[in-house]
Design a protein around this motif. Structure first.
Motif, PDB file in Angstrom:
ATOM      1  N   LEU A 363       0.825  -1.208   0.000  1.00 47.03           N
ATOM      2  CA  LEU A 363       0.000   0.000   0.000  1.00 47.03           C
ATOM      3  C   LEU A 363       0.861   1.261   0.000  1.00 47.03           C
ATOM      4  O   LEU A 363       0.566   2.226  -0.713  1.00 47.03           O
ATOM      5  N   THR A 364       1.941   1.264   0.790  1.00 47.79           N
ATOM      6  CA  THR A 364       2.812   2.439   0.834  1.00 47.79           C
ATOM      7  C   THR A 364       3.436   2.711  -0.521  1.00 47.79           C
ATOM      8  O   THR A 364       3.607   3.863  -0.930  1.00 47.79           O
ATOM      9  N   ASN A 365       3.770   1.648  -1.244  1.00 49.25           N
ATOM     10  CA  ASN A 365       4.396   1.827  -2.550  1.00 49.25           C
ATOM     11  C   ASN A 365       3.450   2.485  -3.555  1.00 49.25           C
ATOM     12  O   ASN A 365       3.895   3.047  -4.553  1.00 49.25           O
ATOM     13  N   HIS A 366       2.139   2.423  -3.300  1.00 52.45           N
ATOM     14  CA  HIS A 366       1.180   3.068  -4.185  1.00 52.45           C
ATOM     15  C   HIS A 366       1.292   4.586  -4.095  1.00 52.45           C
ATOM     16  O   HIS A 366       0.889   5.298  -5.020  1.00 52.45           O
ATOM     17  N   PHE A 367       1.831   5.069  -2.985  1.00 56.12           N
ATOM     18  CA  PHE A 367       2.006   6.509  -2.781  1.00 56.12           C
ATOM     19  C   PHE A 367       3.503   6.808  -2.840  1.00 56.12           C
ATOM     20  O   PHE A 367       4.163   6.962  -1.822  1.00 56.12           O
ATOM     21  N   SER A 368       4.047   6.861  -4.021  1.00 56.84           N
ATOM     22  CA  SER A 368       5.481   7.071  -4.184  1.00 56.84           C
ATOM     23  C   SER A 368       5.841   8.515  -3.859  1.00 56.84           C
ATOM     24  O   SER A 368       5.135   9.458  -4.223  1.00 56.84           O
ATOM     25  N   ASP A 369       6.961   8.689  -3.152  1.00 59.15           N
ATOM     26  CA  ASP A 369       7.441  10.023  -2.824  1.00 59.15           C
ATOM     27  C   ASP A 369       8.254  10.646  -3.959  1.00 59.15           C
ATOM     28  O   ASP A 369       8.692  11.784  -3.863  1.00 59.15           O
ATOM     29  N   CYS A 370       8.474   9.895  -5.026  1.00 60.42           N
ATOM     30  CA  CYS A 370       9.254  10.414  -6.149  1.00 60.42           C
ATOM     31  C   CYS A 370       8.456  11.456  -6.919  1.00 60.42           C
ATOM     32  O   CYS A 370       7.225  11.419  -6.940  1.00 60.42           O
ATOM     33  N   PRO A 371       9.126  12.399  -7.583  1.00 61.25           N
ATOM     34  CA  PRO A 371       8.423  13.384  -8.406  1.00 61.25           C
ATOM     35  C   PRO A 371       7.609  12.719  -9.505  1.00 61.25           C
ATOM     36  O   PRO A 371       7.940  11.614  -9.964  1.00 61.25           O
ATOM     37  N   SER A 372       6.559  13.392  -9.934  1.00 60.93           N
ATOM     38  CA  SER A 372       5.665  12.804 -10.922  1.00 60.93           C
ATOM     39  C   SER A 372       6.380  12.494 -12.230  1.00 60.93           C
ATOM     40  O   SER A 372       6.115  11.470 -12.867  1.00 60.93           O
ATOM     41  N   TRP A 373       7.298  13.408 -12.642  1.00 59.18           N
ATOM     42  CA  TRP A 373       8.000  13.174 -13.902  1.00 59.18           C
ATOM     43  C   TRP A 373       8.870  11.919 -13.838  1.00 59.18           C
ATOM     44  O   TRP A 373       9.024  11.197 -14.823  1.00 59.18           O
ATOM     45  N   LEU A 374       9.431  11.618 -12.616  1.00 60.12           N
ATOM     46  CA  LEU A 374      10.257  10.424 -12.469  1.00 60.12           C
ATOM     47  C   LEU A 374       9.398   9.169 -12.518  1.00 60.12           C
ATOM     48  O   LEU A 374       9.800   8.144 -13.084  1.00 60.12           O
ATOM     49  N   ASN A 375       8.203   9.243 -11.920  1.00 64.02           N
ATOM     50  CA  ASN A 375       7.282   8.107 -11.994  1.00 64.02           C
ATOM     51  C   ASN A 375       6.879   7.817 -13.431  1.00 64.02           C
ATOM     52  O   ASN A 375       6.789   6.663 -13.862  1.00 64.02           O
ATOM     53  N   LYS A 376       6.597   8.908 -14.208  1.00 65.07           N
ATOM     54  CA  LYS A 376       6.215   8.721 -15.608  1.00 65.07           C
ATOM     55  C   LYS A 376       7.361   8.108 -16.405  1.00 65.07           C
ATOM     56  O   LYS A 376       7.151   7.226 -17.247  1.00 65.07           O
ATOM     57  N   LEU A 377       8.588   8.589 -16.141  1.00 68.34           N
ATOM     58  CA  LEU A 377       9.748   8.029 -16.828  1.00 68.34           C
ATOM     59  C   LEU A 377       9.943   6.561 -16.474  1.00 68.34           C
ATOM     60  O   LEU A 377      10.237   5.726 -17.332  1.00 68.34           O
ATOM     61  N   ALA A 378       9.755   6.236 -15.181  1.00 64.88           N
ATOM     62  CA  ALA A 378       9.906   4.842 -14.748  1.00 64.88           C
ATOM     63  C   ALA A 378       8.857   3.950 -15.396  1.00 64.88           C
ATOM     64  O   ALA A 378       9.153   2.828 -15.814  1.00 64.88           O
ATOM     65  N   ASN A 379       7.620   4.458 -15.507  1.00 65.10           N
ATOM     66  CA  ASN A 379       6.568   3.675 -16.160  1.00 65.10           C
ATOM     67  C   ASN A 379       6.880   3.466 -17.636  1.00 65.10           C
ATOM     68  O   ASN A 379       6.630   2.401 -18.206  1.00 65.10           O
ATOM     69  N   PHE A 380       7.432   4.518 -18.274  1.00 62.92           N
ATOM     70  CA  PHE A 380       7.774   4.409 -19.702  1.00 62.92           C
ATOM     71  C   PHE A 380       8.870   3.374 -19.924  1.00 62.92           C
ATOM     72  O   PHE A 380       8.862   2.626 -20.901  1.00 62.92           O
ATOM     73  N   ARG A 384      10.169  -0.276 -11.840  1.00 62.54           N
ATOM     74  CA  ARG A 384       9.372  -0.082 -10.638  1.00 62.54           C
ATOM     75  C   ARG A 384      10.182   0.711  -9.619  1.00 62.54           C
ATOM     76  O   ARG A 384      11.271   0.311  -9.207  1.00 62.54           O
ATOM     77  N   ILE A 385       9.663   1.889  -9.240  1.00 69.07           N
ATOM     78  CA  ILE A 385      10.292   2.688  -8.191  1.00 69.07           C
ATOM     79  C   ILE A 385       9.612   2.339  -6.874  1.00 69.07           C
ATOM     80  O   ILE A 385       8.417   2.559  -6.701  1.00 69.07           O
ATOM     81  N   SER A 386      10.351   1.825  -5.956  1.00 71.77           N
ATOM     82  CA  SER A 386       9.760   1.342  -4.707  1.00 71.77           C
ATOM     83  C   SER A 386      10.280   2.143  -3.530  1.00 71.77           C
ATOM     84  O   SER A 386      11.385   2.678  -3.553  1.00 71.77           O
ATOM     85  N   ASN A 387       9.459   2.219  -2.502  1.00 75.48           N
ATOM     86  CA  ASN A 387       9.849   2.836  -1.239  1.00 75.48           C
ATOM     87  C   ASN A 387      10.403   1.754  -0.330  1.00 75.48           C
ATOM     88  O   ASN A 387       9.712   1.242   0.544  1.00 75.48           O
ATOM     89  N   LEU A 388      11.657   1.403  -0.561  1.00 78.83           N
ATOM     90  CA  LEU A 388      12.298   0.334   0.197  1.00 78.83           C
ATOM     91  C   LEU A 388      12.872   0.915   1.486  1.00 78.83           C
ATOM     92  O   LEU A 388      13.525   1.954   1.473  1.00 78.83           O
ATOM     93  N   LYS A 389      12.636   0.222   2.596  1.00 85.95           N
ATOM     94  CA  LYS A 389      13.124   0.662   3.893  1.00 85.95           C
ATOM     95  C   LYS A 389      14.062  -0.391   4.461  1.00 85.95           C
ATOM     96  O   LYS A 389      13.952  -1.575   4.145  1.00 85.95           O
ATOM     97  N   VAL A 390      14.976   0.066   5.306  1.00 89.11           N
ATOM     98  CA  VAL A 390      15.953  -0.824   5.941  1.00 89.11           C
ATOM     99  C   VAL A 390      15.920  -0.580   7.446  1.00 89.11           C
ATOM    100  O   VAL A 390      15.867   0.571   7.888  1.00 89.11           O
ATOM    101  N   ARG A 391      15.959  -1.661   8.200  1.00 89.45           N
ATOM    102  CA  ARG A 391      16.046  -1.544   9.652  1.00 89.45           C
ATOM    103  C   ARG A 391      16.816  -2.741  10.197  1.00 89.45           C
ATOM    104  O   ARG A 391      17.104  -3.701   9.483  1.00 89.45           O
ATOM    105  N   THR A 392      17.162  -2.656  11.462  1.00 87.40           N
ATOM    106  CA  THR A 392      17.954  -3.710  12.106  1.00 87.40           C
ATOM    107  C   THR A 392      17.046  -4.644  12.895  1.00 87.40           C
ATOM    108  O   THR A 392      16.137  -4.194  13.594  1.00 87.40           O
ATOM    109  N   LEU A 393      17.301  -5.929  12.767  1.00 85.87           N
ATOM    110  CA  LEU A 393      16.536  -6.915  13.519  1.00 85.87           C
ATOM    111  C   LEU A 393      16.882  -6.812  14.996  1.00 85.87           C
ATOM    112  O   LEU A 393      18.049  -6.858  15.383  1.00 85.87           O
ATOM    113  N   GLU A 394      15.873  -6.660  15.823  1.00 85.58           N
ATOM    114  CA  GLU A 394      16.090  -6.528  17.263  1.00 85.58           C
ATOM    115  C   GLU A 394      16.101  -7.897  17.932  1.00 85.58           C
ATOM    116  O   GLU A 394      15.573  -8.882  17.399  1.00 85.58           O
TER     117      GLU A 394
END
Length: 648
Positions: A363-380, A384-394
């Motif tokens: 669901l978060t990936n549906h709301f990309s923080d990238c600029p609209s022109w970059l999303n259009k370029l990626a679609n062309f 896939r531009i993804s909102n990938l997150k990294v964290r440490t296993l506790e």
């Protein structure tokens, strides 16, 4: 107007091409030997891995190309000395022999390359042998080059899966030691770790495929059931680090008596070459730059040799190989004269795994923080531009996973029970809940995982005011949900065996399911301005579907969005707090199913890419007797006896 003179460029190339490429080769060798060991922890860093990959490829190409230039050029004393230096560089540093597992399978290609480059170097030396005043250092460096290149070929040969593992998997190091439960914990653990160094290691046999004896299963199962989650994680980090060194470095070849002898010979020859070259150049005039370059090559070779010896001394192979036999039974662990449980802080806190967990959310990936022109370029460009997150296993998250596997292992007293538990992908938790079992039984693994992921995200967003004792289960459910989707979306090789088949088919199937799901998701945006939170609330608060099947043009089609919404409502209808505990346990089973069904060689590849939580789960399951590669025979094929009995 002529911008440049072709003849001048040709003269410049003839004069400096060999010298420049030799300097470049030395720089690449230094980079590899210093930075290659860090890929165990930094394998997830794309910039670092790309740099290492380029250096690895360039190192072989530059050395091979330069030998060809020397072979074709007019022979002289100094170039005859440089040729075996390049042979030494082709042997590569001890810290990296292959970049991927596939490189090990091409050992015969490297053997052929060794023969060709060896012949080229011999011809270069023979062409100048009559008048060569640098013959002694040339021959000494040639010996070192042959040793280094031979070590690399042997390491590649031994790491290829055709020659890796145990020819008699039921005759284990453990059985030979006749370890008993009466031994102290440190001895018990020491034997278990030490066996990974020998030809009968469990890890090796898990990779190459033979069935493991029930004796080995019972031994490791008893050992791991007794220990705490943090200790078990440290043990597995060491085991996977040993596996990395065996598959991707020269350490198994060097870490033996013959390897030590050849290392002393190569170091002595390099010292001899440096001393003889310095003495000869006092009476034999050469170009100052050529003398400086050759001295730099010799001094750098000695420095890199000492660095290699230092890395060998502090390697995991050497760290765990401080045992000695006393009589026939007693084994003592002499690592810095302390036992494993009482190691010094510096050794015990040594980093083998970064514990980084990559997270990806549908669901978060549906709301990309990238600029609209970059999303259009990626679609062309179909990127896939993804909102990938990294964290440490506790620690508490690992402890929960460990406790769940311990609970399953306690039920798996027999090999058959362990194999049966490996087939569960959520139904082991949902057996008593008929309202939820459809999300496991009626869907394939990929659809089930996506459905549970979206449902978990809806529940996570809607259920904001939870009691304090539910926070742990809620956080773990969210973590494993996003992690498993990351594997499905970004690591199809790890998930291919449990979903569709090949890596490409898995990715195509996932992309198609996402396309259909996003189409269904667009219905919620009609006349609304939504963010992730409001979208999840809208999906939950709108009228819940009674079925997850849609009728499209007269055909039935499964709707992931409908199924996820229906599952979310069923989960939230559970008693307060129980739904999150249930969800966290289902996610552990979904992860275990993926881990145990993933091909072992894919897990082995992860040791050079920073490590994956999924690989640790796979190894822990096998140590707890939950794997699929255990034999049901009670006696070994070669007549071995069960652990705990004395050997004749």
């Amino acid at each position: 107007m002529v911008l440049f003179n072709v003849e001048s460029v040709k003269i410049l190339w003839d004069t400096w091409s060999v010298r420049g490429l030799i300097i470049l080769s030395l720089v690449l060798q230094s980079f590899l030997i210093l930075f290659a060991p860090f890929r165990k922890q930094m394998g997830g860093n794309s910039v670092f891995m790309s740099s290492l990959w380029v250096a690895y490829l360039l190192a072989d190409w530059v050395a091979t190309f330069t030998i060809g230039l020397i072979f074709r050029a007019e022979s002289n004393d100094i170039k005859a000395l440089w040729a075996p230096f390049l042979l030494l560089h082709l042997g590569g540093p001890d810290t990296i022999t292959s970049f991927s597992l596939e490189d090990n399978e091409f050992w015969i290609r490297h053997l052929l390359q060794l023969m060709i480059q060896l012949c080229a170097s011999v011809i270069v030396i023979l062409q100048s042998i009559r008048h060569n005043k640098l013959l002694l250092p040339t021959l000494l460096v040639f010996i070192v080059g042959v040793i280094k290149y031979a070590e690399r070929n042997i390491a590649l040969y031994r790491a290829s899966f055709d020659h890796y593992g145990d020819k008699n998997p039921n005759v284990s190091f453990l059985e030979k030691t006749a370890a008993t439960e009466s031994e102290s914990e440190s001895h018990y653990l020491g034997i278990m770790l030490r066996r990974e160094l020998g030809p009968h290691g469990t890890l090796k046999n898990l990779l190459v495929g033979p069935l493991l004896s029930p004796f080995r299963r019972n031994f490791t199962r008893r050992a791991f059931l007794k220990r705490q989650s943090r200790d078990v994680l440290n043990i597995m980090e060491i085991e996977l680090s040993l596996l990395y060194e065996a598959l991707y470095t020269k350490l198994p070849v060097v870490h033996c008596k013959i390897g030590y002898v050849f290392r002393i010979i190569s170091l002595g020859c390099t010292f001899g070459a440096l001393m003889s070259f310095m003495l000869i150049t006092k009476h034999y005039k050469l170009g100052k730059f050529d003398v400086w370059l050759t001295n730099s090559l010799l001094i750098s070779a000695i420095a890199l040799e000492f660095i290699s010896i230092g890395l060998l001394f502090f390697s995991d192979f050497n760290l765990l190989d401080h045992y000695y036999w006393q009589g026939n039974r007693e084994i003592k662990f002499l690592c810095w004269k302390v036992e494993f449980d009482h190691m010094s802080t510096g050794v015990k806190n040594r980093r083998w795994w970064s514990k980084k967990i990559y997270l990806y959310n549908f669901l978060t990936n549906h709301f990309s923080d990238c600029p609209s022109w970059l999303n259009k370029l990626a679609n062309f460009l179909s990127i896939r531009i993804s909102n990938l997150k990294v964290r440490t296993l506790e620690d508490q998250e690992w402890r929960f996973i460990f406790d769940e596997l311990i609970r399953k292992a306690q039920e798996a007293e027999t090999v058959e029970a362990g194999k049966r538990l490996c087939l569960q992908r959520g139904d082991g938790i949902l057996d008593d809940d008929g309202n939820l079992i459809w999300s496991i039984k009626e869907l394939d693994y990929t659809e089930s995982l996506l459905t549970w992921h979206i449902a978990t995200e809806i529940c996570f967003r809607v259920d904001q005011n939870t009691a304090s004792d539910n926070t742990k289960y809620k956080a773990i459910s969210k973590l494993l949900s996003d992690y498993m989707l990351y594997l499905l979306a970004m690591q199809p090789a790890l998930m291919a065996s449990v979903s569709i088949g090949s890596k490409g088919e898995c990715k195509r199937a996932y992309d198609e399911m996402c396309r259909l799901a996003y189409n269904d998701l667009n219905a919620f945006f009609v006349g609304r301005d939504l963010n992730v939170q409001s979208l999840a609330e809208a999906m939950f608060n709108d009228e819940a579907p009674t079925s997850y099947v849609l009728q499209v043009c007269g055909y039935e089609r499964t709707s992931l969005i409908r199924g996820a919404r229906m599952l979310a409502h069923q989960l939230m209808d559970q008693n307060s707090g129980f739904s999150w505990e249930l969800m966290s346990k289902v996610w552990v089973e979904l992860m275990c199913y993926a881990a145990i069904n993933c091909r072992p060689n894919v897990h082995a590849q992860q040791t050079s890419k920073g490590g994956q939580l999924l690989t640790f789960v796979w190894l822990l399951m096998n140590h707890l007797g939950l794997g699929t590669q255990f034999s049901t025979e009670q006696l070994s094929q070669t007549g071995g006896t069960e652990l705990g009995q004395d050997q004749p």
